[in-house]
Scaffold this motif. Structure first.
Motif, PDB file in Angstrom:
ATOM      1  N   THR A   1     -42.474 -74.226 -77.654  1.00 37.64           N
ATOM      2  CA  THR A   1     -43.250 -74.859 -76.594  1.00 37.64           C
ATOM      3  C   THR A   1     -42.972 -74.216 -75.246  1.00 37.64           C
ATOM      4  O   THR A   1     -43.874 -74.073 -74.431  1.00 37.64           O
TER       5      THR A   1
ATOM      6  N   GLU B   1     -44.935 -70.988 -75.279  1.00 38.89           N
ATOM      7  CA  GLU B   1     -46.357 -71.263 -75.132  1.00 38.89           C
ATOM      8  C   GLU B   1     -46.676 -71.690 -73.707  1.00 38.89           C
ATOM      9  O   GLU B   1     -47.707 -71.319 -73.153  1.00 38.89           O
TER      10      GLU B   1
ATOM     11  N   ALA C   1     -56.167 -76.104 -78.258  1.00 38.35           N
ATOM     12  CA  ALA C   1     -55.155 -75.598 -79.173  1.00 38.35           C
ATOM     13  C   ALA C   1     -55.861 -75.080 -80.419  1.00 38.35           C
ATOM     14  O   ALA C   1     -56.728 -75.743 -80.980  1.00 38.35           O
ATOM     15  N   ARG C   2     -55.511 -73.885 -80.850  1.00 35.75           N
ATOM     16  CA  ARG C   2     -56.152 -73.260 -82.010  1.00 35.75           C
ATOM     17  C   ARG C   2     -55.278 -73.449 -83.241  1.00 35.75           C
ATOM     18  O   ARG C   2     -54.064 -73.352 -83.167  1.00 35.75           O
ATOM     19  N   ARG C   3     -55.941 -73.703 -84.362  1.00 40.64           N
ATOM     20  CA  ARG C   3     -55.235 -73.811 -85.633  1.00 40.64           C
ATOM     21  C   ARG C   3     -55.591 -72.601 -86.468  1.00 40.64           C
ATOM     22  O   ARG C   3     -56.623 -71.968 -86.276  1.00 40.64           O
ATOM     23  N   PHE C   4     -54.724 -72.282 -87.423  1.00 40.25           N
ATOM     24  CA  PHE C   4     -54.933 -71.110 -88.265  1.00 40.25           C
ATOM     25  C   PHE C   4     -54.821 -71.505 -89.730  1.00 40.25           C
ATOM     26  O   PHE C   4     -53.920 -72.246 -90.114  1.00 40.25           O
ATOM     27  N   SER C   5     -55.750 -70.985 -90.525  1.00 38.81           N
ATOM     28  CA  SER C   5     -55.714 -71.200 -91.970  1.00 38.81           C
ATOM     29  C   SER C   5     -55.945 -69.858 -92.657  1.00 38.81           C
ATOM     30  O   SER C   5     -56.960 -69.191 -92.418  1.00 38.81           O
TER      31      SER C   5
ATOM     32  N   ARG D   1     -59.066 -69.854 -94.945  1.00 35.75           N
ATOM     33  CA  ARG D   1     -60.331 -69.817 -94.205  1.00 35.75           C
ATOM     34  C   ARG D   1     -60.592 -68.431 -93.628  1.00 35.75           C
ATOM     35  O   ARG D   1     -61.731 -67.995 -93.557  1.00 35.75           O
TER      36      ARG D   1
ATOM     37  N   TRP E   1     -51.861 -61.907 -92.895  1.00 40.20           N
ATOM     38  CA  TRP E   1     -52.303 -63.232 -92.455  1.00 40.20           C
ATOM     39  C   TRP E   1     -52.924 -63.991 -93.615  1.00 40.20           C
ATOM     40  O   TRP E   1     -52.680 -65.181 -93.802  1.00 40.20           O
TER      41      TRP E   1
ATOM     42  N   ARG F   1     -48.203 -64.954 -89.264  1.00 40.79           N
ATOM     43  CA  ARG F   1     -49.133 -65.822 -88.546  1.00 40.79           C
ATOM     44  C   ARG F   1     -49.546 -65.130 -87.256  1.00 40.79           C
ATOM     45  O   ARG F   1     -48.727 -64.459 -86.627  1.00 40.79           O
TER      46      ARG F   1
ATOM     47  N   LYS G   1     -50.792 -66.444 -80.230  1.00 42.06           N
ATOM     48  CA  LYS G   1     -51.772 -67.259 -79.514  1.00 42.06           C
ATOM     49  C   LYS G   1     -52.973 -66.422 -79.063  1.00 42.06           C
ATOM     50  O   LYS G   1     -54.134 -66.827 -79.222  1.00 42.06           O
TER      51      LYS G   1
ATOM     52  N   LEU H   1     -55.099 -65.618 -81.973  1.00 44.40           N
ATOM     53  CA  LEU H   1     -55.878 -66.785 -82.397  1.00 44.40           C
ATOM     54  C   LEU H   1     -57.166 -66.895 -81.598  1.00 44.40           C
ATOM     55  O   LEU H   1     -58.211 -67.276 -82.133  1.00 44.40           O
TER      56      LEU H   1
END
Length: 146
Positions: A62, A65, A77-81, A84, A113, A119, A122, A125
């Motif tokens: 944190t 970030e 806030a971006r999420r990652f999969s 997907r 990834w 991962r 930021k 993303l």
């Protein structure tokens, strides 16, 4: 005929062994209890150290970030999969290298990834989010322009 001194000596030895056994037994029980409590305390310390490491990692993330996005408070806030990402790349019909060019990374990074071995950061993303909104034609146009 045995000597009274030897009989007395044997009796004293027997009584002494009996007393020593009873004392040693109480010491053994106490030692067992102490070992059990030491083992419990070690488990507790290990658990607390793990929690501390997890909390330290969370605060470090944190803080990093916050330092990265001081002026970007409005950015969501971006999420990652990984699954997907792979399905979107297949939907566009692109190789990992071509998809990587759109995002600004290598094809190997895209593979990592997708496999969950790494991962994205930021900033990456954000690039993934911009590519996510592209259609197949738009993606091909951007690749031809690049």
């Amino acid at each position: 005929m045995p000597n009274i001194a030897s009989i007395l000596k044997a009796e004293i030895s027997r009584v002494a062994r009996k007393e020593v056994r009873s004392e040693i037994e109480t010491l053994r029980k106490a030692s067992t209890l102490h070992r059990a409590s030491i083992a419990a305390l070690r488990r507790q310390v290990d658990k607390l150290e793990k929690e501390l490491r997890r909390a330290g990692k969370g605060t470090a993330r944190t803080q990093a970030e916050d330092a990265d996005g001081e002026g970007a408070d409005a950015a969501p806030a971006r999420r990652f999969s990984a699954t997907r990402l792979a399905s979107h790349r297949e939907k566009l019909g692109l190789s990992a290298a071509a998809y990587g060019k759109l995002v600004g990374v290598t094809g190997q990074t895209i593979y990592k990834w997708e496999q969950g071995k790494a991962r994205p950061r930021k900033a990456q993303l954000e690039c993934l989010a911009s590519v996510r909104g592209l259609s197949r034609r738009e993606a091909e146009q951007q690749l031809e322009a690049a």
